[in-house]
Design an enzyme around this catalytic site. Structure first.
Site, short mmCIF file in Angstrom:
data_model
loop_
_atom_site.label_atom_id
_atom_site.label_comp_id
_atom_site.label_asym_id
_atom_site.label_seq_id
_atom_site.Cartn_x
_atom_site.Cartn_y
_atom_site.Cartn_z
N SER A 142 -57.73 9.93 -12.49
CA SER A 142 -58.90 9.75 -13.35
C SER A 142 -59.59 11.09 -13.54
O SER A 142 -59.65 11.90 -12.60
CB SER A 142 -59.88 8.77 -12.70
OG SER A 142 -61.15 8.84 -13.34
N TYR A 170 -64.95 5.59 -6.25
CA TYR A 170 -63.85 5.62 -7.22
C TYR A 170 -63.32 7.04 -7.39
O TYR A 170 -62.11 7.29 -7.29
CB TYR A 170 -64.35 5.07 -8.56
CG TYR A 170 -63.33 5.06 -9.67
CD1 TYR A 170 -62.40 4.02 -9.79
CD2 TYR A 170 -63.29 6.09 -10.62
CE1 TYR A 170 -61.47 4.01 -10.82
CE2 TYR A 170 -62.36 6.08 -11.64
CZ TYR A 170 -61.45 5.04 -11.74
OH TYR A 170 -60.53 5.03 -12.76
N LYS A 203 -59.62 8.60 -6.44
CA LYS A 203 -58.75 9.21 -7.46
C LYS A 203 -58.48 10.68 -7.15
O LYS A 203 -57.40 11.20 -7.46
CB LYS A 203 -59.39 9.05 -8.84
CG LYS A 203 -59.44 7.60 -9.33
CD LYS A 203 -58.05 7.02 -9.51
CE LYS A 203 -58.06 5.69 -10.26
NZ LYS A 203 -56.70 5.17 -10.49
#
Ligand SMILES: NC(=O)c1ccc[n+]([C@@H]2O[C@H](COP(=O)([O-])OP(=O)(O)OC[C@H]3O[C@@H](n4cnc5c(N)ncnc54)[C@H](O)[C@@H]3O)[C@@H](O)[C@H]2O)c1
Length: 249
Positions: free
Chosen positions: A139, A152, A156
């Site tokens: 990401s 998150y 990633k």
């Protein structure tokens, strides 16, 4: 290696579905895996209707037993696996000071440990064939940071580090590992959910800020993945291939 066989995780919808359809167009037999096998069946049928080969597989990337079963089913259908796309993932928006241990652990369990489990399950097939391709979907939040997404973006970021390590450890065995960090790819369940948190102004800004003045589509990511798993990309490994309209150069 006689036949190209790919496992694509999170392939029921969104980016994973687009990757599964795209790789199938290149003659690769696809294991269409997701939490929900019924939803995968629709994608597998789409591939077969277009003249390709596919099987729908149920699997939770955070549960090793389900991944081992899915991998066995894929091998039984098409032979040893030599391409892996670690695409399945979850998202979440929580201010850093409110993040709980449980939220942190769950995010890393799915988005980072999940890729570890699936990759460890599939790699022996690639080593035995002396050829393999791993594409991890990371990401842009791992490149830029992202407010309210510490869990998150950290997971990633781990995917990018994992990719580089796999590239070094398994390059001598003929296996490449690269990652694609999408920015906002529209028309997926995840991006629609994200914009509920970020708002319309943010959505409009996504298309205006950057050299390529349009939104990203799942097919943009799928095209890059198709090249990375091809024979032509055999000298490319450990790389982060931005498919983001030029927003992070
Ligand atoms: N859409 C974006 O803008 C964007 C941006 C950056 C990164 N990404 C990454 O791209 C990947 C795909 O995103 P998307 O937008 O298509 O998401 P999506 O939510 O539309 O699809 C994700 C799929 O993964 C599956 N999945 C979730 N947890 C799973 C598990 N434990 N086991 C198996 N399958 C599981 C879901 O069921 C779903 O089908 C994700 O890894 C995401 O983090 C997406």
């Amino acid at each position: 290696m006689t036949k190209k066989v790919a496992l694509v995780t999170g392939a029921a919808v969104g980016i994973g579905r687009a990757i599964a359809l795209r790789l199938a167009r290149d003659g690769i037999a696809i294991g269409v895996m997701d939490l929900n096998q019924a939803a995968c069946a629709t994608v597998a049928q789409e591939i077969k209707d277009a003249g390709g080969e596919a099987i729908a597989l149920a699997g939770d990337i955070a549960r090793r037993d389900t991944i081992q079963s899915a991998a066995a089913e894929l091998r039984a259908a098409f032979g040893p696996i030599n391409i892996l796309v670690n695409n399945a993932g979850i998202t979440g928006f929580v201010p850093f000071l409110e993040l709980t241990d449980a939220q942190w652990d769950r995010m890393l369990e799915v988005n980072l440990k999940g890729a570890f489990i699936v990759t460890q399950t599939i790699l022996p097939d690639m080593i035995a064939q002396g050829w393999g391709r791993i594409v991890n979907i990371s990401s842009s939040s791992a490149q830029s940071g992202a407010v309210n997404m510490a869990h998150y973006s950290s997971a990633k970021g781990g995917i990018i580090a994992l990719t580089k390590t796999l590239a070094q450890e398994f390059g001598p065995a003929g296996i490449t590992a690269n990652n694609i960090p999408p920015r906002f790819v529209m028309n997926t369940a995840m991006s629609e959910d994200s914009f509920k948190h970020l708002g319309q102004a943010s959505r409009d800004a996504m298309t205006q800020n950057g050299p390529i003045r349009r939104q990203g589509e799942p097919e943009d990511i799928a095209g890059a993945a198709a090249w990375l798993v091809s024979d032509e990309a055999g000298y490319v490994t450990g790389q982060t291939i931005g498919v983001n309209g030029g927003r992070y150069i």
